[in-house]
Design a protein around this motif. Structure first.
Motif, mmCIF file in Angstrom:
data_model
loop_
_atom_site.group_PDB
_atom_site.id
_atom_site.type_symbol
_atom_site.label_atom_id
_atom_site.label_comp_id
_atom_site.label_asym_id
_atom_site.label_seq_id
_atom_site.Cartn_x
_atom_site.Cartn_y
_atom_site.Cartn_z
ATOM 1 N N THR A 256 0.825 -1.208 0.000
ATOM 2 C CA THR A 256 0.000 0.000 0.000
ATOM 3 C C THR A 256 0.856 1.252 0.000
ATOM 4 N N LEU A 257 1.948 1.233 0.769
ATOM 5 C CA LEU A 257 2.871 2.366 0.826
ATOM 6 C C LEU A 257 4.229 1.962 0.262
ATOM 7 N N VAL A 258 4.938 2.957 -0.264
ATOM 8 C CA VAL A 258 6.292 2.727 -0.774
ATOM 9 C C VAL A 258 7.244 2.606 0.417
ATOM 10 N N PRO A 259 8.085 1.559 0.465
ATOM 11 C CA PRO A 259 9.053 1.448 1.564
ATOM 12 C C PRO A 259 10.001 2.643 1.585
ATOM 13 N N ARG A 260 10.271 3.150 2.757
ATOM 14 C CA ARG A 260 11.176 4.276 2.923
ATOM 15 C C ARG A 260 12.317 3.865 3.844
ATOM 16 N N PRO A 261 13.539 4.304 3.561
ATOM 17 C CA PRO A 261 14.659 4.012 4.472
ATOM 18 C C PRO A 261 14.364 4.573 5.852
ATOM 19 N N ARG A 262 14.725 3.828 6.881
ATOM 20 C CA ARG A 262 14.408 4.259 8.238
ATOM 21 C C ARG A 262 15.098 5.570 8.622
ATOM 22 N N GLU A 263 16.302 5.778 8.092
ATOM 23 C CA GLU A 263 16.980 7.034 8.426
ATOM 24 C C GLU A 263 16.258 8.240 7.843
ATOM 25 N N LEU A 264 15.433 7.985 6.794
ATOM 26 C CA LEU A 264 14.651 9.070 6.210
ATOM 27 C C LEU A 264 13.649 9.626 7.222
ATOM 28 N N PHE A 265 13.053 8.733 8.019
ATOM 29 C CA PHE A 265 12.106 9.193 9.037
ATOM 30 C C PHE A 265 12.798 10.097 10.053
ATOM 31 N N GLU A 266 14.017 9.739 10.425
ATOM 32 C CA GLU A 266 14.737 10.551 11.401
ATOM 33 C C GLU A 266 15.049 11.934 10.840
ATOM 34 N N ARG A 267 15.432 11.986 9.548
ATOM 35 C CA ARG A 267 15.769 13.280 8.947
ATOM 36 C C ARG A 267 14.535 14.138 8.698
ATOM 37 N N GLU A 268 13.410 13.485 8.386
ATOM 38 C CA GLU A 268 12.227 14.231 7.940
ATOM 39 C C GLU A 268 11.065 14.144 8.913
ATOM 40 N N ILE A 269 11.348 13.849 10.169
ATOM 41 C CA ILE A 269 10.272 13.683 11.142
ATOM 42 C C ILE A 269 9.452 14.966 11.278
ATOM 43 N N GLY A 270 10.070 16.110 11.026
ATOM 44 C CA GLY A 270 9.367 17.382 11.129
ATOM 45 C C GLY A 270 8.276 17.571 10.094
ATOM 46 N N ARG A 271 8.274 16.751 9.039
ATOM 47 C CA ARG A 271 7.240 16.850 8.012
ATOM 48 C C ARG A 271 5.986 16.050 8.379
ATOM 49 N N PHE A 272 6.085 15.244 9.408
ATOM 50 C CA PHE A 272 4.991 14.344 9.773
ATOM 51 C C PHE A 272 4.090 14.945 10.840
ATOM 52 N N SER A 273 2.830 14.580 10.760
ATOM 53 C CA SER A 273 1.858 14.834 11.826
ATOM 54 C C SER A 273 1.320 13.490 12.290
ATOM 55 N N VAL A 274 0.989 13.399 13.560
ATOM 56 C CA VAL A 274 0.451 12.153 14.104
ATOM 57 C C VAL A 274 -0.830 12.448 14.857
ATOM 58 N N ILE A 275 -1.663 11.434 14.960
ATOM 59 C CA ILE A 275 -2.845 11.529 15.791
ATOM 60 C C ILE A 275 -2.753 10.438 16.848
ATOM 61 N N GLU A 276 -2.942 10.824 18.102
ATOM 62 C CA GLU A 276 -2.896 9.901 19.234
ATOM 63 C C GLU A 276 -4.300 9.655 19.753
ATOM 64 N N HIS A 277 -4.521 8.454 20.216
ATOM 65 C CA HIS A 277 -5.738 8.151 20.966
ATOM 66 C C HIS A 277 -5.310 7.549 22.285
ATOM 67 N N ASP A 278 -5.630 8.254 23.371
ATOM 68 C CA ASP A 278 -5.277 7.782 24.714
ATOM 69 C C ASP A 278 -3.787 7.488 24.821
ATOM 70 N N GLY A 279 -2.962 8.378 24.225
ATOM 71 C CA GLY A 279 -1.517 8.267 24.350
ATOM 72 C C GLY A 279 -0.851 7.324 23.369
ATOM 73 N N VAL A 280 -1.618 6.666 22.500
ATOM 74 C CA VAL A 280 -1.069 5.725 21.526
ATOM 75 C C VAL A 280 -1.212 6.313 20.127
ATOM 76 N N ILE A 281 -0.125 6.321 19.349
ATOM 77 C CA ILE A 281 -0.186 6.829 17.984
ATOM 78 C C ILE A 281 -0.999 5.873 17.130
ATOM 79 N N VAL A 282 -2.060 6.387 16.501
ATOM 80 C CA VAL A 282 -2.949 5.543 15.693
ATOM 81 C C VAL A 282 -3.002 5.981 14.233
ATOM 82 N N GLY A 283 -2.349 7.088 13.894
ATOM 83 C CA GLY A 283 -2.369 7.534 12.510
ATOM 84 C C GLY A 283 -1.290 8.564 12.245
#
Length: 451
Positions: free
Chosen positions: A328-355
């Motif tokens: 469903t999603l294109v695999p991304r190198p894990r270090e990419l997440f560390e470099r680009e974490i500022g581009r992401f938004s997350v939604i938490e439910h009761d302290g757990v990231i769900v999206g």
């Protein structure tokens, strides 16, 4: 065969795989609950029903896991039974029982009987039961100071009382020793008079006084419901207060307990749960599954939509990896997440990231909505649309006029939300050069109004 023959038998082998998966899944709750304080309030119906024994089993399990427990019981049906046996007609004024001297004698007898019954249930230790080998210590005490309610609407309620003060320090001391504190709906005034209190009021006051992490009410309803009878999984204190004003359909227990739940939430109790006592194991299901089976009331919403932080990478990967694995999603190198974490938004439910979702600007008024993903258990809650709207708003603020997304399986979802099919040639040059023609992702574009 390993283990003791005195312990309960293991699950059948065909269920072992499911059992192992479930047992591992509760580890975060076990870690999170250890050392926390739970106040559990329940009426006389809960303890007189067929599930009283298994309720004791569940209390034993929570105590064994390091949860500090305060149990507050009522005795309404037992009091009515005592009154009936003595030929005394129960009298009420609104939600208050009018407690004259003969009625008070019945209250004391009934409450004392229920207290001893609960104590006996928590003292079980028979082999081949969930309480085998348990060493629960149950303590009570003069932790509740009461006062008379007095005259209401011209009616003297006599020995009907309200909570004046809770000895929170004394209760915490007992909890620190590993004891379960068992309290009843009776309290004494500084003058030595005994008063009949509302269980729900005592539980609320105790939870606030000890700074409880959770207050749980066992009720005659599965939880709070809407007018059609649909369970409301969660409510803010404000929403619960609104429900109290319009909820003529609510059960008698809920009409008494909801005001206490709202006050407790606003006075610092982090979570107030309303659970039905008629379903075996409902308490454990509420506590040890993410969705629960009752209603949880919090001061603010359990949902938090925010920018991602480096500490969120583990939670992001838990959502994204299954979608990468199934294509469903294109695999991304894990270090990419560390470099680009500022581009992401997350939604938490009761302290757990769900999206999660990300925004990648490309210049010329175009940006990509990427990595929009929601955990399978939460897709029915509208989190995907909330994340999409959030990213759209971020894009507008950044001056983006056209938002695009590449998708292989969810094109109709985006079509229904204002995106239109486009060609690869409409992508920004940088993105077009990276386009994977083997994957053949569909290009969807949405024009954005100015912020």
């Amino acid at each position: 065969m390993s283990g003791s023959s005195d312990l309960p038998k293991s699950l059948p082998s065909q269920h072992s795989e499911n059992f192992v998966a479930w047992f591992r899944s509760v580890a975060p709750y076990v870690n999170g609950f250890r050392g926390k304080t739970f106040v559990i309030g329940f009426g006389g119906k809960a303890i007189s029903g067929p599930l009283a024994k298994t309720f004791a089993y569940d209390m034993n399990l929570l105590a064994s896991l390091g949860v500090r427990l305060v149990l507050v019981h009522g005795a309404r049906p037992q009091i009515d039974e005592e009154l009936h046996e003595k030929g005394i007609e129960p009298r009420y004024h609104g939600s208050f029982r009018i407690t004259d001297a003969p009625t008070l004698d019945c209250v004391i007898d009934a409450v004392g009987s229920v207290y001893l019954e609960i104590e006996a249930l928590l003292s079980q230790g028979l082999p081949n039961t969930p309480m085998a080998g348990s060493t629960i210590r149950v303590v009570g005490g003069n932790f509740i100071t009461a006062r008379p309610v007095g005259v209401v609407d011209g009616v003297d309620l006599q020995y009907t009382g309200a909570v004046r003060k809770i000895d929170g320090e004394g209760i915490r001391a007992q909890l620190g020793l590993g004891n379960i504190v068992l309290l009843s709906n009776i309290g004494a005034s500084p003058t030595g008079e005994i008063f009949n209190l509302g269980m729900e009021d005592v539980a609320e006051a105790v939870a606030v006084a000890v700074g409880a992490d959770k207050l749980l009410y066992l009720t005659d309803s599965q939880g709070a419901t809407d007018a059609e009878g649909k369970l409301l999984d969660e409510l803010t204190a404000d929403a619960a207060e609104q429900l109290m004003r319009v909820g003529d359909w609510l059960s008698p227990d809920l009409k008494r307990y909801l005001p206490c739940a709202v006050r407790a939430s606003r006075r610092g109790v982090k979570r107030v749960h309303i659970i039905g006592y008629a379903e075996d194991g409902a308490l454990l299901q509420e506590l040890f599954t993410h969705d629960g089976v009752g209603t949880v009331i919090t001061r603010e919403s359990l949902d938090v939509l925010r920018g991602a932080k480096p500490d969120d990478i583990g939670g992001l990967l838990s959502i994204i990896e299954p979608l990468e694995n199934d294509g469903t999603l294109v695999p991304r190198p894990r270090e990419l997440f560390e470099r680009e974490i500022g581009r992401f938004s997350v939604i938490e439910h009761d302290g757990v990231i769900v999206g999660c979702a990300a925004l990648y600007p490309f210049g010329n008024g175009m940006a990509e909505l990427a990595c929009l993903a929601v955990s399978p258990d939460h897709r029915r809650w509208g989190y995907g649309e909330r994340l999409m709207n959030h990213i759209e708003q971020q894009a507008r603020v950044a001056g983006v006029s056209r938002l695009f997304v590449l998708t292989t399986r969810t094109s109709h979802w985006f079509l229904e939300r204002g995106f239109s099919a486009a060609s690869v040639d409409e992508l920004p040059d940088e993105k077009r050069l990276m386009y994977n023609f083997q994957r053949r992702s569909k290009v969807m574009v949405k024009a954005l109004d100015a912020a």
